[in-house]
Design an enzyme around this catalytic site. Structure first.
Site, PDB file in Angstrom:
ATOM      1  N   LYS A 187       0.884  -1.178   0.000  1.00 36.68           N
ATOM      2  CA  LYS A 187       0.000   0.000   0.000  1.00 36.68           C
ATOM      3  C   LYS A 187       0.914   1.217   0.000  1.00 36.68           C
ATOM      4  O   LYS A 187       1.430   1.631   1.029  1.00 36.68           O
ATOM      5  CB  LYS A 187      -0.873  -0.012   1.259  1.00 36.68           C
ATOM      6  CG  LYS A 187      -2.216   0.674   1.118  1.00 36.68           C
ATOM      7  CD  LYS A 187      -2.144   2.126   0.707  1.00 36.68           C
ATOM      8  CE  LYS A 187      -1.896   3.069   1.847  1.00 36.68           C
ATOM      9  NZ  LYS A 187      -1.747   4.486   1.417  1.00 36.68           N
ATOM     10  N   GLY A 240       6.856   5.389   8.196  1.00 29.29           N
ATOM     11  CA  GLY A 240       5.997   6.572   8.239  1.00 29.29           C
ATOM     12  C   GLY A 240       6.042   7.197   9.617  1.00 29.29           C
ATOM     13  O   GLY A 240       7.072   7.154  10.293  1.00 29.29           O
ATOM     14  N   SER A 241       4.925   7.770  10.029  1.00 31.08           N
ATOM     15  CA  SER A 241       4.906   8.535  11.277  1.00 31.08           C
ATOM     16  C   SER A 241       4.795   7.606  12.494  1.00 31.08           C
ATOM     17  O   SER A 241       4.219   6.519  12.405  1.00 31.08           O
ATOM     18  CB  SER A 241       3.711   9.486  11.264  1.00 31.08           C
ATOM     19  OG  SER A 241       2.507   8.744  11.163  1.00 31.08           O
ATOM     20  N   GLU A 243       2.819   7.952  14.941  1.00 28.18           N
ATOM     21  CA  GLU A 243       1.407   7.790  15.295  1.00 28.18           C
ATOM     22  C   GLU A 243       0.803   6.607  14.537  1.00 28.18           C
ATOM     23  O   GLU A 243       0.142   5.751  15.124  1.00 28.18           O
ATOM     24  CB  GLU A 243       0.620   9.072  14.952  1.00 28.18           C
ATOM     25  CG  GLU A 243       1.024  10.296  15.767  1.00 28.18           C
ATOM     26  CD  GLU A 243       2.388  10.875  15.382  1.00 28.18           C
ATOM     27  OE1 GLU A 243       2.830  10.653  14.234  1.00 28.18           O
ATOM     28  OE2 GLU A 243       3.021  11.520  16.238  1.00 28.18           O
ATOM     29  N   VAL A 244       1.035   6.578  13.217  1.00 29.08           N
ATOM     30  CA  VAL A 244       0.473   5.471  12.428  1.00 29.08           C
ATOM     31  C   VAL A 244       1.242   4.181  12.737  1.00 29.08           C
ATOM     32  O   VAL A 244       0.658   3.098  12.762  1.00 29.08           O
ATOM     33  CB  VAL A 244       0.474   5.807  10.922  1.00 29.08           C
ATOM     34  CG1 VAL A 244      -0.048   4.628  10.112  1.00 29.08           C
ATOM     35  CG2 VAL A 244      -0.382   7.038  10.651  1.00 29.08           C
ATOM     36  N   GLY A 245       2.539   4.310  13.031  1.00 34.91           N
ATOM     37  CA  GLY A 245       3.320   3.136  13.411  1.00 34.91           C
ATOM     38  C   GLY A 245       2.706   2.433  14.621  1.00 34.91           C
ATOM     39  O   GLY A 245       2.656   1.199  14.691  1.00 34.91           O
ATOM     40  N   GLU A 262       9.754   1.717  10.792  1.00 33.70           N
ATOM     41  CA  GLU A 262      10.767   2.769  10.635  1.00 33.70           C
ATOM     42  C   GLU A 262      10.024   4.089  10.719  1.00 33.70           C
ATOM     43  O   GLU A 262       9.256   4.430   9.829  1.00 33.70           O
ATOM     44  CB  GLU A 262      11.484   2.567   9.288  1.00 33.70           C
ATOM     45  CG  GLU A 262      12.835   3.217   9.267  1.00 33.70           C
ATOM     46  CD  GLU A 262      12.750   4.647   8.826  1.00 33.70           C
ATOM     47  OE1 GLU A 262      12.567   5.515   9.715  1.00 33.70           O
ATOM     48  OE2 GLU A 262      12.848   4.887   7.626  1.00 33.70           O
ATOM     49  N   CYS A 296      13.666  10.573   6.839  1.00 35.51           N
ATOM     50  CA  CYS A 296      13.614  10.085   8.219  1.00 35.51           C
ATOM     51  C   CYS A 296      14.961  10.243   8.903  1.00 35.51           C
ATOM     52  O   CYS A 296      15.035  10.521  10.081  1.00 35.51           O
ATOM     53  CB  CYS A 296      13.167   8.642   8.226  1.00 35.51           C
ATOM     54  SG  CYS A 296      14.033   7.625   7.046  1.00 35.51           S
ATOM     55  N   GLU A 395      10.526  15.853  15.443  1.00 31.31           N
ATOM     56  CA  GLU A 395      10.837  15.745  14.021  1.00 31.31           C
ATOM     57  C   GLU A 395      10.003  16.766  13.236  1.00 31.31           C
ATOM     58  O   GLU A 395       8.776  16.753  13.304  1.00 31.31           O
ATOM     59  CB  GLU A 395      10.518  14.329  13.516  1.00 31.31           C
ATOM     60  CG  GLU A 395      10.935  14.116  12.081  1.00 31.31           C
ATOM     61  CD  GLU A 395      10.629  12.700  11.569  1.00 31.31           C
ATOM     62  OE1 GLU A 395       9.517  12.208  11.789  1.00 31.31           O
ATOM     63  OE2 GLU A 395      11.525  12.110  10.946  1.00 31.31           O
TER      64      GLU A 395
HETATM   65  P1  NAD Z   1       1.771   8.545   7.678  1.00 28.86           P
HETATM   66  O1  NAD Z   1       2.405   7.744   8.731  1.00 28.86           O
HETATM   67  O2  NAD Z   1       0.389   9.032   7.902  1.00 28.86           O
HETATM   68  O3  NAD Z   1       1.721   7.718   6.284  1.00 28.86           O
HETATM   69  C1  NAD Z   1       2.663   6.737   5.925  1.00 28.86           C
HETATM   70  C2  NAD Z   1       1.927   5.579   5.242  1.00 28.86           C
HETATM   71  O4  NAD Z   1       0.975   5.029   6.161  1.00 28.86           O
HETATM   72  C3  NAD Z   1       1.111   5.994   4.012  1.00 28.86           C
HETATM   73  O5  NAD Z   1       1.119   4.969   3.052  1.00 28.86           O
HETATM   74  C4  NAD Z   1      -0.288   6.138   4.572  1.00 28.86           C
HETATM   75  O6  NAD Z   1      -1.297   5.973   3.593  1.00 28.86           O
HETATM   76  C5  NAD Z   1      -0.322   5.018   5.579  1.00 28.86           C
HETATM   77  N1  NAD Z   1      -1.316   5.188   6.638  1.00 28.86           N
HETATM   78  C6  NAD Z   1      -1.836   6.346   7.127  1.00 28.86           C
HETATM   79  N2  NAD Z   1      -2.756   6.077   8.077  1.00 28.86           N
HETATM   80  C7  NAD Z   1      -2.803   4.731   8.206  1.00 28.86           C
HETATM   81  C8  NAD Z   1      -3.538   3.844   9.050  1.00 28.86           C
HETATM   82  N3  NAD Z   1      -4.431   4.302   9.927  1.00 28.86           N
HETATM   83  N4  NAD Z   1      -3.294   2.523   8.937  1.00 28.86           N
HETATM   84  C9  NAD Z   1      -2.401   2.045   8.068  1.00 28.86           C
HETATM   85  N5  NAD Z   1      -1.694   2.832   7.225  1.00 28.86           N
HETATM   86  C10 NAD Z   1      -1.884   4.161   7.302  1.00 28.86           C
HETATM   87  O7  NAD Z   1       2.695   9.717   7.363  1.00 28.86           O
HETATM   88  P2  NAD Z   1       2.258  11.081   6.645  1.00 28.86           P
HETATM   89  O8  NAD Z   1       0.896  11.535   7.041  1.00 28.86           O
HETATM   90  O9  NAD Z   1       2.460  10.855   5.248  1.00 28.86           O
HETATM   91  O10 NAD Z   1       3.268  12.075   7.300  1.00 28.86           O
HETATM   92  C11 NAD Z   1       3.078  12.530   8.637  1.00 28.86           C
HETATM   93  C12 NAD Z   1       4.387  12.689   9.317  1.00 28.86           C
HETATM   94  O11 NAD Z   1       5.022  11.405   9.406  1.00 28.86           O
HETATM   95  C13 NAD Z   1       5.385  13.531   8.569  1.00 28.86           C
HETATM   96  O12 NAD Z   1       5.231  14.866   8.798  1.00 28.86           O
HETATM   97  C14 NAD Z   1       6.675  12.988   9.100  1.00 28.86           C
HETATM   98  O13 NAD Z   1       7.001  13.571  10.311  1.00 28.86           O
HETATM   99  C15 NAD Z   1       6.404  11.540   9.304  1.00 28.86           C
HETATM  100  N6  NAD Z   1       6.894  10.694   8.182  1.00 28.86           N
HETATM  101  C16 NAD Z   1       7.980   9.960   8.383  1.00 28.86           C
HETATM  102  C17 NAD Z   1       8.479   9.191   7.360  1.00 28.86           C
HETATM  103  C18 NAD Z   1       9.697   8.370   7.533  1.00 28.86           C
HETATM  104  O14 NAD Z   1      10.329   8.004   6.564  1.00 28.86           O
HETATM  105  N7  NAD Z   1      10.035   8.020   8.735  1.00 28.86           N
HETATM  106  C19 NAD Z   1       7.861   9.165   6.123  1.00 28.86           C
HETATM  107  C20 NAD Z   1       6.710   9.905   5.952  1.00 28.86           C
HETATM  108  C21 NAD Z   1       6.243  10.669   7.001  1.00 28.86           C
END
Ligand code: NAD
Length: 493
Positions: A187, A240-241, A243-245, A262, A296, A395
């Protein structure tokens, strides 16, 4: 299938990219789509499927079939490796097409997109070559026994990837999983996901069997959440973030499966007063403006020994002020941020730092003639930033560098480890004993001495501790993540 193979499909029309399920490209079950906006001008230029739970379910079932008794399950490690190496070559054969697509989709300067497409190819080459080299073991055991340890794929793996490096991420997450023989469901991020789709199409063209790679695009809270929670997934990989992690890890726990997370960082570079400043300055600046700071492993904190502060600061300030921001096509030092939301978030950090009275040491310039509607933010250098200020701890995910002075080695180590994150650290000193002492004390997953890799090469294990996540990607460590051992003991008398 609507992914066109013309040299530059994106330049001609609103190409629609569909989901890949069991070898067929198809729209979302309910026909919904999302527009893809270019961060450089805010104009829609492509469309993706807005997949939902039913699409994810179909993709997971297809992967399960491929893993258990499809053509994919019958390939040897050598055959999987060959397919992957062919895919790496195909990516290189379509290099310019992918560079254009990645730059338009993410807004990143062309030179960064070139580096990223090259890295995407390298992932498939590296793991293609490794597919038949990461194997089990035989353990000396009791007399009359033969104890073997098989190295087996996890099964069906789910991959949720972010928007900041879509092309690199597809290689980083899929290549080791495929090398070990897993069947995958990915995804990608709704903000930028076109090169992953095009690369997966190339995987089909080089002969990957149906169902080995499935892709469902759409919103995180819809397709992403459905993938994370699906009981047919055996292992999850998320970048990703934090929070979602957390949500992904909770979903994994409910299904009693593992995950690699990560989640970003607040990575320090420590500059001692014996450092080679000619080497430090360009690397320190690049580590925060690369990809607009949306990395990141961005080097977002520069820890400078007090005795060096007055010498380093004017040089750093001068270099920073020379930076220019422009569209992907202008190919300057820094591109736009990914979205209006990300721009607002970064500007919020900058405004709060100013309200807190932190000095702006330098501000770069947005070039004349950038397209209206793009999400441009000029890089900002702040200092000295108090250690407990938000800017020193959280961050930003944007081009904002914080300078923090320190007194001595102990102070530097304390400051460097003083965040909730632990991804990467840089150490700049000519003193060999100090290099080793400080490297050992860094609470993070990668340390660079007299350099800074921002995640480094494909060969180097990468990942964090604390809020930066857990598990490792890259290098042979990723092969370990995407496989497990099975001990088989033969009693032969
Ligand atoms: P995010 O964590 O929301 O999104 C990352 C991935 O997770 C995307 O594919 C998204 O569609 C998916 N996702 C979102 N909500 C989800 C859920 N409830 N369940 C499963 N998957 C879900 O990140 P973002 O909104 O794109 O960015 C927000 C913040 O996260 C950024 O400002 C940054 O600080 C951080 N970020 C970090 C990285 C990294 O490489 N560590 C990458 C992107 C964003």
């Amino acid at each position: 299938m609507s992914v066109t193979t013309a040299p530059s499909p994106i330049e001609t029309s609103m190409t629609t990219f569909e989901n890949l399920i069991d070898g067929s490209w198809m729209p979302a079950g309910d026909g919904r789509t999302l527009d893809m906006l270019s961060p450089s001008d805010g104009i829609p230029f492509a469309r993706i499927a807005r997949g939902g739970a039913a699409d994810v379910d179909a993709a997971v079932r297809a992967a399960r079939q491929a893993f258990e008794d499809g053509a994919w399950s019958r390939l040897t490690a050598v055959e999987r490796g060959r397919l992957m190496i062919r895919l790496g070559q195909k990516i290189l054969d379509h290099f310019e097409e992918l560079v254009q697509l990645e730059a338009r989709d993410t807004g990143k300067p062309m030179k960064q997109a070139r580096a990223d497409i090259n890295a995407a190819a390298r992932y498939f080459e590296f793991y293609g070559s490794a597919a038949d080299k990461f194997h089990g073991d035989v353990i000396p055991f009791l007399d009359g026994y033969m104890a073997t340890v098989l190295r087996e794929p996890k099964g069906v793996t789910g991959h949720i990837i972010p928007w900041n490096y879509p092309a690199q991420m597809v290689g980083r997450t899929l290549a080791p999983a495929l090398a070990m023989g897993n069947a995958t469901v990915m995804k990608p991020a709704e903000e930028a996901c076109l090169t992953p789709l095009r690369i997966v199409q190339m995987a089909q063209e080089v002969g990957f069997p149906d169902g080995a790679i499935n892709v469902v695009t759409g919103l995180g809270e819809e397709a992403g959440a459905a993938l994370a929670a699906h009981p047919g997934i055996d292992f999850l990989s998320f970048t990703g973030s934090p929070e979602v992690g957390t949500l992904v890890q909770m979903a994994a726990a409910r299904n009693h499966i593992g995950c690699v997370l990560e989640l970003g960082g607040k990575s320090p570079q420590i500059v001692f007063d014996d450092a080679d400043l000619d080497a430090v300055i360009p690397v320190a600046v690049n580590a925060i403006v690369q990809n607009g700071g949306q990395t990141c492993s961005a080097g977002s904190r520069l820890l400078v020994q007090q005795s060096l502060y007055d010498e380093l600061l004017p040089r750093l300030t001068e270099r920073f002020a020379q930076l220019r921001v422009g569209s992907h096509a202008m190919d300057l030092d820094c591109g736009p941020l990914i979205s209006a939301g990300q721009k607002k978030r970064v500007q919020g950090f900058i405004a709060r730092a100013c309200e807190d009275g932190i000095t702006v040491l330098a501000e770069a310039r947005i070039a004349d003639g950038v397209p209206a509607g793009g999400h441009y933010v000029a890089p900002v250098l702040f200092g000295p930033v108090p250690a407990n200020n938000q800017l020193a701890c959280e961050e930003v995910f944007g081009p904002v560098l914080s300078v923090l002075p320190f007194v001595d080695e102990a102070d530097a180590v304390r400051l460097a480890n003083n965040t909730e994150y632990g991804l990467v650290a840089g150490i700049w000193t000519r003193d060999g004993a100090r290099q080793m002492r400080v490297a050992k004390k860094m609470r993070c997953g990668q340390v660079y001495v007299n350099g800074y890799g921002a995640g480094g090469g494909i060969e180097l294990p990468f990942g964090g501790i604390k809020k930066s996540g857990h598990g490792r990607e890259k290098g042979f460590e990723a092969l370990r993540e995407f496989s497990h051992t099975k001990t088989v003991v033969f009693k032969h008398g």
